[in-house]
Design a protein around this motif. Structure first.
Motif, short mmCIF file in Angstrom:
data_model
loop_
_atom_site.label_atom_id
_atom_site.label_comp_id
_atom_site.label_asym_id
_atom_site.label_seq_id
_atom_site.Cartn_x
_atom_site.Cartn_y
_atom_site.Cartn_z
N LYS A 80 -18.32 2.89 1.52
CA LYS A 80 -17.50 3.65 2.13
C LYS A 80 -16.36 3.32 2.93
CE LYS A 80 -20.48 6.81 0.80
NZ LYS A 80 -20.22 7.50 -0.29
N LYS A 81 -16.40 1.86 3.28
CA LYS A 81 -15.37 1.00 3.69
C LYS A 81 -14.92 -0.22 3.20
CE LYS A 81 -14.44 3.87 7.68
NZ LYS A 81 -13.05 4.52 7.95
N CYS A 82 -13.69 -0.70 3.18
CA CYS A 82 -13.34 -1.89 2.62
C CYS A 82 -12.25 -2.37 3.39
CB CYS A 82 -12.90 -1.94 1.11
SG CYS A 82 -12.46 -3.66 0.37
N TYR A 83 -12.34 -3.62 3.89
CA TYR A 83 -11.33 -4.19 4.66
C TYR A 83 -10.99 -5.68 3.93
CZ TYR A 83 -13.18 -1.12 8.66
OH TYR A 83 -13.54 -0.19 9.16
N LEU A 84 -9.74 -5.71 3.78
CA LEU A 84 -9.23 -6.88 3.11
C LEU A 84 -8.26 -7.57 4.38
CD1 LEU A 84 -8.65 -8.99 0.66
CD2 LEU A 84 -6.54 -7.71 0.22
N ILE A 85 -8.82 -8.82 4.68
CA ILE A 85 -8.25 -9.44 5.61
C ILE A 85 -7.80 -10.91 5.05
CG2 ILE A 85 -8.65 -10.75 7.80
CD1 ILE A 85 -10.96 -8.91 8.34
N THR A 86 -6.42 -11.02 5.20
CA THR A 86 -5.67 -12.09 4.63
C THR A 86 -4.64 -13.05 5.37
OG1 THR A 86 -3.89 -10.66 3.73
CG2 THR A 86 -5.62 -10.99 2.17
N THR A 87 -4.54 -14.16 5.15
CA THR A 87 -3.51 -14.97 5.76
C THR A 87 -2.34 -15.15 4.72
OG1 THR A 87 -4.65 -16.87 5.04
CG2 THR A 87 -5.09 -15.92 7.12
N SER A 88 -1.17 -15.26 5.18
CA SER A 88 -0.01 -15.54 4.14
C SER A 88 0.82 -16.25 4.84
CB SER A 88 0.43 -14.35 3.75
OG SER A 88 1.19 -13.80 4.69
#
Length: 194
Positions: A125-133
Protein backbone atom coordinates in the motif's frame (compact mmCIF):
# COMPACT_ATOMS: atom_id res chain seq x y z
CA UNK A 1 1.43 -7.77 7.09
CA UNK A 2 4.62 -5.90 7.85
CA UNK A 3 7.17 -3.43 6.57
CA UNK A 4 9.96 -4.61 4.29
CA UNK A 5 13.20 -2.66 3.90
CA UNK A 6 15.21 -3.34 0.75
CA UNK A 7 18.73 -2.03 1.33
CA UNK A 8 21.15 -1.72 -1.57
CA UNK A 9 24.62 -0.42 -0.71
CA UNK A 10 27.90 -2.33 -0.34
CA UNK A 11 29.59 -0.11 2.27
CA UNK A 12 28.55 -0.39 5.92
CA UNK A 13 29.96 3.05 6.81
CA UNK A 14 28.08 4.85 4.04
CA UNK A 15 25.45 7.55 4.50
CA UNK A 16 22.98 5.07 3.00
CA UNK A 17 23.69 2.83 6.00
CA UNK A 18 23.07 5.77 8.34
CA UNK A 19 19.70 6.19 6.56
CA UNK A 20 18.99 2.49 7.14
CA UNK A 21 19.69 2.99 10.86
CA UNK A 22 17.40 6.05 10.95
CA UNK A 23 14.58 4.15 9.21
CA UNK A 24 14.90 1.31 11.73
CA UNK A 25 14.76 3.81 14.60
CA UNK A 26 11.58 5.32 13.14
CA UNK A 27 9.94 1.91 12.75
CA UNK A 28 10.99 0.85 16.26
CA UNK A 29 9.57 4.06 17.75
CA UNK A 30 6.26 3.34 15.99
CA UNK A 31 6.33 -0.30 17.19
CA UNK A 32 6.14 -1.52 13.58
CA UNK A 33 7.39 -4.97 12.67
CA UNK A 34 9.85 -5.07 9.81
CA UNK A 35 12.31 -7.25 7.97
CA UNK A 36 15.39 -6.23 6.00
CA UNK A 37 16.63 -7.51 2.68
CA UNK A 38 20.29 -6.47 2.50
CA UNK A 39 21.22 -7.34 -1.06
CA UNK A 40 24.98 -7.05 -0.63
CA UNK A 41 25.12 -8.77 2.78
CA UNK A 42 23.00 -11.60 1.32
CA UNK A 43 25.47 -11.87 -1.57
CA UNK A 44 22.52 -11.71 -3.96
CA UNK A 45 23.51 -12.28 -7.58
CA UNK A 46 21.64 -9.84 -9.85
CA UNK A 47 22.79 -11.77 -12.92
CA UNK A 48 20.53 -14.15 -14.80
CA UNK A 49 22.04 -17.51 -15.57
CA UNK A 50 20.88 -19.38 -18.66
CA UNK A 51 19.04 -21.88 -16.44
CA UNK A 52 17.35 -19.11 -14.44
CA UNK A 53 16.18 -17.31 -17.57
CA UNK A 54 14.74 -20.53 -19.02
CA UNK A 55 12.42 -20.70 -15.98
CA UNK A 56 11.20 -17.08 -16.19
CA UNK A 57 7.80 -17.69 -17.83
CA UNK A 58 7.07 -20.63 -15.54
CA UNK A 59 7.54 -18.46 -12.45
CA UNK A 60 10.23 -20.81 -11.14
CA UNK A 61 13.79 -20.07 -10.09
CA UNK A 62 17.14 -21.70 -9.34
CA UNK A 63 17.94 -19.02 -6.74
CA UNK A 64 16.66 -19.62 -3.21
CA UNK A 65 17.00 -15.91 -2.41
CA UNK A 66 14.56 -15.11 -5.21
CA UNK A 67 11.95 -17.36 -3.57
CA UNK A 68 12.62 -15.83 -0.14
CA UNK A 69 12.47 -12.23 -1.41
CA UNK A 70 9.24 -12.75 -3.34
CA UNK A 71 7.58 -14.31 -0.27
CA UNK A 72 8.63 -11.31 1.80
CA UNK A 73 7.22 -8.93 -0.82
CA UNK A 74 3.93 -10.83 -0.87
CA UNK A 75 3.60 -10.33 2.93
CA UNK A 76 4.55 -6.63 3.02
CA UNK A 77 2.14 -3.71 3.24
CA UNK A 78 4.93 -1.11 3.21
CA UNK A 79 8.22 -1.28 1.30
CA UNK A 80 11.12 1.09 1.99
CA UNK A 81 13.93 0.96 -0.57
CA UNK A 82 17.25 2.57 0.38
CA UNK A 83 19.72 3.01 -2.46
CA UNK A 84 22.21 5.41 -4.02
CA UNK A 85 21.62 6.93 -7.43
CA UNK A 86 24.47 5.79 -9.68
CA UNK A 87 24.79 7.13 -13.22
CA UNK A 88 21.27 8.60 -13.20
CA UNK A 89 19.56 5.36 -12.17
CA UNK A 90 19.37 2.72 -9.48
CA UNK A 91 22.43 0.46 -9.09
CA UNK A 92 22.71 -2.72 -11.13
CA UNK A 93 22.19 -4.77 -7.95
CA UNK A 94 18.74 -3.20 -7.41
CA UNK A 95 17.85 -3.46 -11.09
CA UNK A 96 18.87 -7.13 -10.98
CA UNK A 97 16.66 -7.61 -7.93
CA UNK A 98 13.69 -6.37 -9.98
CA UNK A 99 14.73 -8.45 -13.01
CA UNK A 100 15.12 -11.73 -11.11
CA UNK A 101 12.66 -11.54 -8.21
CA UNK A 102 9.67 -10.22 -10.14
CA UNK A 103 8.30 -13.46 -11.54
CA UNK A 104 5.52 -13.71 -14.10
CA UNK A 105 2.52 -15.72 -13.02
CA UNK A 106 -0.69 -15.64 -11.04
CA UNK A 107 0.06 -15.13 -7.34
CA UNK A 108 3.64 -14.14 -8.13
CA UNK A 109 4.61 -10.52 -8.93
CA UNK A 110 2.74 -9.87 -12.17
CA UNK A 111 0.86 -11.30 -15.11
CA UNK A 112 1.03 -10.18 -18.72
CA UNK A 113 -2.27 -9.37 -20.41
CA UNK A 114 -3.19 -7.98 -23.84
CA UNK A 115 -3.10 -4.55 -22.21
CA UNK A 116 0.35 -5.01 -20.69
CA UNK A 117 1.78 -5.93 -17.30
CA UNK A 118 -0.71 -6.28 -14.45
CA UNK A 119 0.82 -6.19 -10.97
CA UNK A 120 0.09 -8.86 -8.40
CA UNK A 121 1.82 -7.00 -5.52
CA UNK A 122 -1.22 -4.88 -4.68
CA UNK A 123 -0.72 -5.79 -1.01
CA UNK A 124 1.99 -3.09 -0.97
CA UNK A 125 0.00 0.00 0.00
CA UNK A 126 2.99 2.32 0.55
CA UNK A 127 6.41 2.43 -1.06
CA UNK A 128 9.17 4.84 -0.10
CA UNK A 129 12.31 5.13 -2.20
CA UNK A 130 15.06 6.88 -0.25
CA UNK A 131 18.14 7.68 -2.31
CA UNK A 132 21.38 9.61 -2.15
CA UNK A 133 22.98 11.28 -5.14
CA UNK A 134 26.05 13.25 -6.04
CA UNK A 135 23.88 15.51 -8.21
CA UNK A 136 21.50 17.97 -6.59
CA UNK A 137 17.92 16.73 -6.46
CA UNK A 138 16.69 19.60 -8.66
CA UNK A 139 19.15 18.52 -11.35
CA UNK A 140 17.80 14.94 -11.34
CA UNK A 141 14.22 16.23 -11.46
CA UNK A 142 14.48 19.02 -14.02
CA UNK A 143 17.61 18.47 -16.11
CA UNK A 144 17.91 14.70 -16.02
CA UNK A 145 14.31 13.88 -17.02
CA UNK A 146 13.47 12.66 -13.49
CA UNK A 147 14.11 9.04 -14.51
CA UNK A 148 14.12 7.70 -10.95
CA UNK A 149 10.57 8.88 -10.34
CA UNK A 150 9.17 8.55 -13.86
CA UNK A 151 10.62 5.14 -14.71
CA UNK A 152 11.58 3.25 -11.53
CA UNK A 153 8.75 4.43 -9.27
CA UNK A 154 5.91 5.37 -11.61
CA UNK A 155 6.44 2.74 -14.29
CA UNK A 156 8.29 -0.31 -12.97
CA UNK A 157 6.97 -0.41 -9.41
CA UNK A 158 3.53 0.81 -10.46
CA UNK A 159 3.27 -2.00 -13.03
CA UNK A 160 4.08 -4.49 -10.27
CA UNK A 161 1.19 -3.21 -8.15
CA UNK A 162 3.07 -1.03 -5.63
CA UNK A 163 0.75 1.74 -4.41
CA UNK A 164 1.43 5.05 -2.63
CA UNK A 165 4.88 5.49 -4.15
CA UNK A 166 7.06 8.41 -3.03
CA UNK A 167 10.68 9.43 -3.50
CA UNK A 168 12.98 11.13 -0.99
CA UNK A 169 16.45 12.09 -2.22
CA UNK A 170 19.46 13.49 -0.39
CA UNK A 171 21.39 15.29 -3.12
CA UNK A 172 24.97 16.52 -3.26
CA UNK A 173 26.09 13.73 -0.95
CA UNK A 174 29.79 14.25 -1.74
CA UNK A 175 29.93 17.92 -0.79
CA UNK A 176 27.28 18.41 1.86
CA UNK A 177 27.86 19.54 5.43
CA UNK A 178 27.65 17.34 8.50
CA UNK A 179 24.87 19.59 9.80
CA UNK A 180 22.76 18.98 6.69
CA UNK A 181 23.33 15.23 6.98
CA UNK A 182 22.27 15.25 10.64
CA UNK A 183 19.15 17.26 9.79
CA UNK A 184 18.19 14.79 7.05
CA UNK A 185 18.71 11.77 9.31
CA UNK A 186 16.60 13.43 12.00
CA UNK A 187 13.79 13.96 9.47
CA UNK A 188 13.96 10.25 8.58
CA UNK A 189 13.87 9.21 12.26
CA UNK A 190 10.78 11.40 12.77
CA UNK A 191 9.00 10.21 9.63
CA UNK A 192 6.00 7.91 10.02
CA UNK A 193 6.40 5.02 7.57
CA UNK A 194 2.83 3.74 7.78
Amino acid sequence: MHTLIIYCHPYQNSFNHAILDAVQQSLNQSNLKYQIIDLYADDFSPVYSTEELKLYHSGQTTDLLVEKYLKLLKMAHTVIIISPVWWNSVPGMLKGFIDKVMKEGKNLSHIVTKLGVQGELKNIKKCYLITTSTSPTFYIRFFNANGIKKIFLNQTLKQLGFQGRSWINFGMISTTSIERRKKFLKSIRLKKFE
